[in-house]
Design a protein around this motif. Structure first.
Motif, mmCIF file in Angstrom:
data_model
loop_
_atom_site.group_PDB
_atom_site.id
_atom_site.type_symbol
_atom_site.label_atom_id
_atom_site.label_comp_id
_atom_site.label_asym_id
_atom_site.label_seq_id
_atom_site.Cartn_x
_atom_site.Cartn_y
_atom_site.Cartn_z
ATOM 1 N N GLY A 126 -81.949 -22.406 4.820
ATOM 2 C CA GLY A 126 -80.598 -22.872 5.084
ATOM 3 C C GLY A 126 -80.508 -23.793 6.280
ATOM 4 O O GLY A 126 -81.338 -23.778 7.164
ATOM 5 N N GLU A 132 -72.953 -20.376 7.885
ATOM 6 C CA GLU A 132 -73.276 -19.428 6.820
ATOM 7 C C GLU A 132 -74.374 -18.455 7.208
ATOM 8 O O GLU A 132 -74.739 -17.588 6.439
ATOM 9 C CB GLU A 132 -73.709 -20.191 5.569
ATOM 10 N N CYS A 133 -74.905 -18.581 8.415
ATOM 11 C CA CYS A 133 -76.047 -17.769 8.850
ATOM 12 C C CYS A 133 -75.583 -16.430 9.427
ATOM 13 O O CYS A 133 -74.531 -16.326 10.059
ATOM 14 C CB CYS A 133 -76.837 -18.523 9.904
ATOM 15 N N GLN A 192 -80.721 -16.801 7.798
ATOM 16 C CA GLN A 192 -80.573 -15.632 6.927
ATOM 17 C C GLN A 192 -79.133 -15.650 6.433
ATOM 18 O O GLN A 192 -78.187 -15.543 7.215
ATOM 19 C CB GLN A 192 -80.857 -14.345 7.699
ATOM 20 N N TYR A 193 -78.982 -15.805 5.125
ATOM 21 C CA TYR A 193 -77.650 -15.924 4.554
ATOM 22 C C TYR A 193 -76.842 -14.662 4.819
ATOM 23 O O TYR A 193 -77.322 -13.554 4.623
ATOM 24 C CB TYR A 193 -77.747 -16.195 3.048
ATOM 25 N N ARG A 194 -75.624 -14.846 5.276
ATOM 26 C CA ARG A 194 -74.731 -13.723 5.560
ATOM 27 C C ARG A 194 -74.316 -13.107 4.223
ATOM 28 O O ARG A 194 -73.585 -13.694 3.460
ATOM 29 C CB ARG A 194 -73.500 -14.203 6.317
ATOM 30 N N ASP A 195 -74.778 -11.893 3.970
ATOM 31 C CA ASP A 195 -74.522 -11.233 2.697
ATOM 32 C C ASP A 195 -73.991 -9.832 2.966
ATOM 33 O O ASP A 195 -74.748 -8.893 3.159
ATOM 34 C CB ASP A 195 -75.810 -11.183 1.869
#
Length: 60
Positions: free
Chosen positions: A3, A8-9, A48-51
Motif C-alpha cells: 500500500g 488506509e494504513c 498494513q491495511y486497516r481491517d
C-alpha cells in the motif's frame, strides 16, 4: 501489492500530544532515506491495511 495510502494504513493514528494524525510505526534510517528519495513514488514496506473485521472472520 504493497500500500501507499497512509490514510488506509493500520499505523496511521491520531496523536493526542501532537493533535494531528501521523504514522505510529518506527522507521529505521534506510526507510526514511528511501521515502525522502522517492517522494510520492515510495511504497511503504510496513503498510498494513486497516481491517476491523479480521478478528471476526477468524471466529466464524
Amino acid at each position: 501489492m504493497k500500500g501507499t495510502s497512509c490514510e488506509e494504513c493500520a499505523y496511521f493514528e491520531y496523536d493526542e500530544d501532537e493533535e494531528s494524525y501521523g504514522c505510529q510505526f518506527f522507521f529505521d534510517e534506510d526507510d526514511i532515506a528511501k521515502a525522502s528519495l522517492y517522494g510520492d513514488r515510495y511504497i511503504c514496506p510496513h503498510f498494513q491495511y486497516r481491517d476491523e473485521y479480521r478478528i471476526v472472520r477468524k471466529q466464524i
